[in-house]
Structure formats: C-alpha cells, structure tokens
Design a protein around this motif. Sequence first.
Motif, PDB file in Angstrom:
ATOM      1  N   GLY A 193      -3.658 -12.377  51.065  1.00 43.85           N
ATOM      2  CA  GLY A 193      -3.342 -12.901  51.683  1.00 43.85           C
ATOM      3  C   GLY A 193      -1.453 -13.408  51.584  1.00 43.85           C
ATOM      4  O   GLY A 193      -1.036 -12.455  50.408  1.00 43.85           O
ATOM      5  N   VAL A 194      -0.759 -13.808  51.795  1.00 45.50           N
ATOM      6  CA  VAL A 194       0.712 -15.082  51.707  1.00 45.50           C
ATOM      7  C   VAL A 194       1.243 -16.071  50.588  1.00 45.50           C
ATOM      8  O   VAL A 194       0.000 -16.743  51.722  1.00 45.50           O
ATOM      9  CB  VAL A 194       1.294 -14.227  53.137  1.00 45.50           C
ATOM     10  CG1 VAL A 194       2.828 -14.263  52.842  1.00 45.50           C
ATOM     11  CG2 VAL A 194       0.675 -12.613  53.135  1.00 45.50           C
ATOM     12  N   GLU A 195       1.881 -15.999  50.060  1.00 49.79           N
ATOM     13  CA  GLU A 195       2.267 -17.533  49.753  1.00 49.79           C
ATOM     14  C   GLU A 195       3.486 -17.665  49.500  1.00 49.79           C
ATOM     15  O   GLU A 195       4.107 -16.182  48.630  1.00 49.79           O
ATOM     16  CB  GLU A 195       1.241 -17.257  48.331  1.00 49.79           C
ATOM     17  CG  GLU A 195       1.381 -19.016  47.909  1.00 49.79           C
ATOM     18  CD  GLU A 195       0.238 -19.578  46.706  1.00 49.79           C
ATOM     19  OE1 GLU A 195      -0.068 -20.967  45.802  1.00 49.79           O
ATOM     20  OE2 GLU A 195      -0.129 -18.496  46.354  1.00 49.79           O
ATOM     21  N   LYS A 205       0.177 -21.201  51.107  1.00 52.60           N
ATOM     22  CA  LYS A 205      -0.749 -20.146  51.379  1.00 52.60           C
ATOM     23  C   LYS A 205      -0.984 -19.830  52.793  1.00 52.60           C
ATOM     24  O   LYS A 205      -1.772 -21.060  53.477  1.00 52.60           O
ATOM     25  CB  LYS A 205      -1.287 -19.428  50.203  1.00 52.60           C
ATOM     26  CG  LYS A 205      -2.767 -20.079  50.322  1.00 52.60           C
ATOM     27  CD  LYS A 205      -4.178 -19.864  49.264  1.00 52.60           C
ATOM     28  CE  LYS A 205      -5.231 -20.821  49.236  1.00 52.60           C
ATOM     29  NZ  LYS A 205      -5.927 -20.107  47.626  1.00 52.60           N
ATOM     30  N   ILE A 206      -1.583 -18.478  53.500  1.00 55.22           N
ATOM     31  CA  ILE A 206      -2.128 -17.932  54.371  1.00 55.22           C
ATOM     32  C   ILE A 206      -3.173 -16.847  53.946  1.00 55.22           C
ATOM     33  O   ILE A 206      -2.849 -15.822  53.460  1.00 55.22           O
ATOM     34  CB  ILE A 206      -1.403 -17.962  55.157  1.00 55.22           C
ATOM     35  CG1 ILE A 206      -0.410 -18.907  56.430  1.00 55.22           C
ATOM     36  CG2 ILE A 206      -2.328 -17.334  56.802  1.00 55.22           C
ATOM     37  CD1 ILE A 206       0.423 -18.425  57.497  1.00 55.22           C
ATOM     38  N   GLU A 207      -4.568 -16.875  53.987  1.00 55.83           N
ATOM     39  CA  GLU A 207      -5.532 -16.405  53.389  1.00 55.83           C
ATOM     40  C   GLU A 207      -6.763 -16.266  54.544  1.00 55.83           C
ATOM     41  O   GLU A 207      -7.023 -16.564  55.097  1.00 55.83           O
ATOM     42  CB  GLU A 207      -5.758 -17.130  52.113  1.00 55.83           C
ATOM     43  CG  GLU A 207      -6.632 -15.765  51.404  1.00 55.83           C
ATOM     44  CD  GLU A 207      -7.234 -17.014  50.006  1.00 55.83           C
ATOM     45  OE1 GLU A 207      -6.827 -16.374  48.755  1.00 55.83           O
ATOM     46  OE2 GLU A 207      -8.023 -18.231  49.970  1.00 55.83           O
ATOM     47  N   GLY A 208      -7.477 -14.697  54.612  1.00 52.55           N
ATOM     48  CA  GLY A 208      -8.641 -14.076  54.829  1.00 52.55           C
ATOM     49  C   GLY A 208      -9.373 -14.072  54.243  1.00 52.55           C
ATOM     50  O   GLY A 208      -9.266 -13.277  53.080  1.00 52.55           O
ATOM     51  N   LEU A 209     -10.684 -14.453  54.130  1.00 52.26           N
ATOM     52  CA  LEU A 209     -11.485 -13.744  53.857  1.00 52.26           C
ATOM     53  C   LEU A 209     -13.410 -13.302  53.950  1.00 52.26           C
ATOM     54  O   LEU A 209     -13.367 -13.344  55.158  1.00 52.26           O
ATOM     55  CB  LEU A 209     -12.570 -14.405  52.440  1.00 52.26           C
ATOM     56  CG  LEU A 209     -11.625 -15.436  51.581  1.00 52.26           C
ATOM     57  CD1 LEU A 209     -11.718 -16.323  50.990  1.00 52.26           C
ATOM     58  CD2 LEU A 209     -10.848 -14.254  50.721  1.00 52.26           C
TER      59      LEU A 209
END
Length: 252
Positions: A193-195, A205-209
């Motif tokens: 992700g990016v914070e 933040k934007i996060e992918g899992l």
Amino acid sequence: MKKVLLAGVAAAGLLASGAVAFAADLPSRRVAPVAPVVVPIFTWTGFYVGVNAGYGWNTNSNKGYVDPYTGIVYGTDSSDGGFVGGGQIGYNYQFGQFVAGLEADIQYADLNSSNNNNYVVAPYAGYASAGGNGVEWFGTVRARLGFAVDRALIYVTGGFAYGGGNNGNGTYYNGAFISNSDSTTTGWTVGGGVEYAFTDNLTAKIEGLYVNLGNNGNNSAYVWNNAYSGNNSDDTEFGVVRAGLNYKFNGF
C-alpha cells in the motif's frame, strides 16, 4: 609656557573622560539576535489506531464432488464480491528512510458463494447436495516494511490471517442428511500500500491484500442400490482493496 601646555592637556583629558561617561549612559543600539526557527522533522515512529473500508472479492475454487462412474469433477468457480470494513491498530519504527512495523486488524466481510446439485435419474435418484463457501469476517496480524519520502510511505505487508462465515456443505440422499461446516479457518496474507501523513497525527492509506484461508472439505460414501462416493472441497481465498484513516500518537 610649559604650564600652559600642561593645563591644556589636563583640560582635554577631562573633556574626553566626560564624553566617555556620557556615551556610556546612552541606550545601546545593538539589536538582540533572533533565535532560529526549528521546524520539527516528521517521523513515522509511534503507535496508531484507525478505521478502514473497501471492496473484497473471492476467487474460490469449489469442487462439488467426484463422480465415481465417470471420474468427472463437478463444481463451480466463484468471484462474488462485497463490502469489507473494520479497524486496525499498529506500531511503526522509522530508521533513516525505512519504516518497519506491526499491524493487526479485524474486518466485517460480505463475501459468499454457493453451489447446488440435484439428481432425479439413476444411479443418483434421490441425491441432492448444497455447499456454501464464504467469508463473513476475517482478521490479520501482519508485518510491514516500507520506504519513506518525508510524509509519504510506500510499503509491503504480509503475515497471518484468520476468518470465518458460511463454509458449510450438506448432502441429502434418500432420507439421509449429512452436513459439515467449519466456522473458523486460518491461513496467510500478503499485500502492499501507500500511506500519507496530512498532519503529524493524521494519516490516510490505500491498501491491497490477497488472503488465503486454506481448504475446507468433507467426504461421503453411500451404498444404495449402487455404490456412490464423493467429496466437497472449497478453497477460501479472496482479494481486498481498501482505504484507511489512522491517528498516530506522539511521544512513543
């Protein structure tokens, strides 16, 4: 003549000393030095808590059963999706431009799928089955490692995952019913992700899992005019994309 010269020198000395004393009594024209303004350097180090919300979709591979007569595997592949949301808590430590941390989260999830098989012809007359495979909640405990550029942080993450929900299989055959279900499963997760820190305390933040909670299955066997055996195997795996908001505490 000498007396006149000596008298003149004495008078000049008196005048000079008086001028110095007068100058000492005047206010100073020196300006006090201005203290430099020190801008505090932002650091990612500290505890934080936050909330998140996003979208999840499952990529389950559901194998309904194996036909013992033909060897054909019947089942469905599902990509149902829905809302996910929850909260997180964690800690970061910054050294140089690198940031290492640990984060735990718990999530509500609306990810479900199902398959049904019904037969009215020999040799399976009277056989029906239904399987449900889905996630209604899940959580993770993950390590994070990132690279910081001032208030921006790019990171990768991964670790332990757990969850539960509608993971059940039921079979009906000529009056006999057998069911099997697992309420909680465990597995692993990986993502990134990016914070960005908008203030010293507020970050977004934007996060992918990608989450894999392993395999659930059951086996069944019947002897009723014709022998029948089968199994139901469900792979519980899904992806998540979410946005989050964190509050970072100072002084830790």
